[in-house]
Enzyme design. Structure first.
Site, short mmCIF file in Angstrom:
data_model
loop_
_atom_site.label_atom_id
_atom_site.label_comp_id
_atom_site.label_asym_id
_atom_site.label_seq_id
_atom_site.Cartn_x
_atom_site.Cartn_y
_atom_site.Cartn_z
N CYS A 215 -16.50 1.40 5.15
CA CYS A 215 -15.91 0.11 4.80
C CYS A 215 -15.57 -0.67 6.08
O CYS A 215 -14.55 -0.41 6.72
CB CYS A 215 -14.65 0.29 3.96
SG CYS A 215 -13.93 -1.30 3.45
N CYS B 125 -12.12 -2.54 5.99
CA CYS B 125 -10.97 -1.67 6.22
C CYS B 125 -10.94 -1.18 7.67
O CYS B 125 -9.86 -1.07 8.27
CB CYS B 125 -10.99 -0.49 5.25
SG CYS B 125 -10.67 -0.98 3.53
#
Length: 177
Positions: free
Chosen positions: A131, A134
């Site tokens: 991700c 993130c």
């Protein structure tokens, strides 16, 4: 079980992974809590039983019960958040980013350990789960609080090596079945 036990499970073709496990277990750029929390969060993020058992046994010799719980919580919450925020990041329709997530994430505010240790563990797990949104968010928090890029890199290296060891052991287990 321990890191040495885990290394013994790796076949000869994975010698580099075995050596990397050994050198990362001896890494001194991170505190013991940061290092073993990263190992533990990474193992739980991947979930290959022999790896989880070996790393959990080694981590338990260093981490408090609260830190053990927090490392597992980092794997758990990032397992959810990495999917959700990666999806928002990848979708062309950015309208979704304006909507409230409406997902419980209370552990982020009170992880039970120093916030920057939890951020470091979340960074490693976010790398494992792929991700980018993130990764950027957690790395940004770490840098704002003075965590050196070499410390972030060490956590990423741990995540990468635990991931590689897990995939190898999962593959070898599949072949043996």
């Amino acid at each position: 079980m321990s890191i040495d036990t885990l290394r013994d499970l790796l076949p000869a073709y994975a010698k580099d992974i075995s050596l990397n496990l050994s050198s990362l277990a001896s890494e001194t750029i991170l505190s013991d809590q940061q290092k073993w929390g990263t190992f533990l969060a990474s193992a739980h993020a991947i979930g290959v039983a022999p790896v989880v058992r070996a790393i959990e046994a080694q981590a338990a010799t260093v981490l408090s019960p609260e830190a053990m719980n927090a490392a597992k919580a980092a794997a758990a919450i990032m397992g959810m958040n990495n999917i959700y925020y990666r999806s928002l990041h990848l979708m062309k329709n950015h309208e979704y980013t304006t909507l409230l997530a409406r997902l419980r994430m209370n552990v982020l505010a009170n992880p039970g350990v120093e916030k920057m240790d939890f951020e470091l563990w979340s960074t490693a797990v976010s790398a494992i789960n792929g991700c980018g949104a993130c990764l950027d968010a957690h790395e940004g928090e770490l840098r704002k609080h003075g965590i050196a890029n070499t410390q972030v890199q060490a956590a990423l290296r741990i995540g990468a090596v635990v991931h590689a060891a897990s995939r190898i052991i999962a593959s070898e287990t599949a072949l043996a079945a």
